[in-house]
Scaffold this active site. Structure first.
Site, PDB file in Angstrom:
ATOM      1  CB  VAL A   1      -3.281 -14.661   4.339  1.00 48.44           C
ATOM      2  CG1 VAL A   1      -2.404 -15.456   5.171  1.00 48.44           C
ATOM      3  CG2 VAL A   1      -4.805 -14.433   5.099  1.00 48.44           C
TER       4      VAL A   1
ATOM      5  CG  HIS B   1      11.019   5.294  -5.734  1.00 49.55           C
ATOM      6  ND1 HIS B   1      10.441   5.480  -6.803  1.00 49.55           N
ATOM      7  CD2 HIS B   1      12.503   5.204  -5.835  1.00 49.55           C
ATOM      8  CE1 HIS B   1      11.485   5.515  -7.604  1.00 49.55           C
ATOM      9  NE2 HIS B   1      12.681   5.577  -7.404  1.00 49.55           N
TER      10      HIS B   1
ATOM     11  CB  THR C   1       7.752  -8.801  -1.961  1.00 44.19           C
ATOM     12  OG1 THR C   1       6.356  -8.360  -2.483  1.00 44.19           O
ATOM     13  CG2 THR C   1       8.552  -7.688  -1.590  1.00 44.19           C
TER      14      THR C   1
ATOM     15  CB  ALA D   1       4.165 -13.958   6.049  1.00 38.95           C
TER      16      ALA D   1
ATOM     17  CG  ASN E   1       2.303 -23.526   2.055  1.00 41.57           C
ATOM     18  OD1 ASN E   1       3.305 -24.398   1.739  1.00 41.57           O
ATOM     19  ND2 ASN E   1       1.097 -23.933   2.372  1.00 41.57           N
TER      20      ASN E   1
ATOM     21  CB  ALA F   1      -3.975 -18.298   6.133  1.00 42.04           C
ATOM     22  CB  CYS F   2      -3.355 -22.845   3.112  1.00 44.00           C
ATOM     23  SG  CYS F   2      -1.685 -23.557   3.710  1.00 44.00           S
TER      24      CYS F   2
ATOM     25  CG  MET G   1       4.934 -11.544   9.914  1.00 44.37           C
ATOM     26  SD  MET G   1       3.901 -10.144   9.316  1.00 44.37           S
ATOM     27  CE  MET G   1       2.880  -9.845  10.513  1.00 44.37           C
TER      28      MET G   1
END
Length: 197
Positions: free
Chosen positions: A20, A80, A99, A130, A132, A164-165, A173
């Protein structure tokens, strides 16, 4: 012809993965484009959170679709690889838990992770995770951070705030201004001598 970095603006490749925090990617692009030449990469999950119209007009955004559509036959450029050659610095912000795990394991199933897999680690690569708090504190995260540190990536640690949650804790972040300042202050000290003249 030798590419002399001292005679041009730095080339920064900014990348966003699916968190997010990607809603702040436009602000990040604006900060960096005032200092250098910027190209951007976003995963399909990052696009879910990102407002593409918030990116500066001069910043080209590349996605997985571009990776596939730009190649038609043997001899065509591979996106790439071209982005890896072009960039002086890469910054992944936000770096999601998924990621991070891919990069730590060497997986390369999208444009962003293919660039990282092809990266020249004599050039700086910064990551701003970034996720939870529970994901940040997970033992896998510690292992993955150790792996990317051994490769030579530089961590811009997350911060503690209301997430955000709705949870409160570490994992948000770092602010775009902090990410920009960290990268800017390290430049050109992290660049190889060959690039400095």
């Amino acid at each position: 012809m030798e590419d002399n970095l001292s005679s041009r603006r730095p080339r920064i490749l900014l990348a966003a993965s699916g968190s997010v925090a990607a809603i702040k990617f436009g602000v990040l692009c604006k900060s960096f484009s005032e200092w250098g030449e910027v190209k951007a990469v976003a995963t399909n999950c990052a696009l879910h959170f990102m407002d593409k119209s918030s990116l500066p007009r001069e910043v080209t955004l590349y996605t997985d679709d571009d990776e596939w559509s730009s190649w038609k036959r043997i001899g065509d450029e591979v996106l790439h690889i071209e982005l890896r050659k072009w960039a002086d610095i890469m910054v992944i912000a936000p770096l999601s838990a998924n990621t991070l795990a891919k990069v730590a394991g060497g997986l390369c199933d999208n444009l962003l992770s293919c660039i990282v897999r092809a990266w020249d680690y004599s050039k700086p690569l910064f990551v701003a995770p970034a996720m939870n708090t529970f994901m940040w504190k997970n033992p896998f995260t510690e292992r993955h951070l150790l792996s990317i540190s051994e490769l030579g990536m530089s961590l811009i640690p997350p911060i503690t705030k209301r997430l955000a949650c709705g949870d409160y804790g570490n994992g948000a972040m770092a602010e775009p201004s902090q990410i920009f300042a960290t990268v800017r202050l390290s430049f050109p000290s992290q660049l190889p001598n060959a690039m400095n003249g």
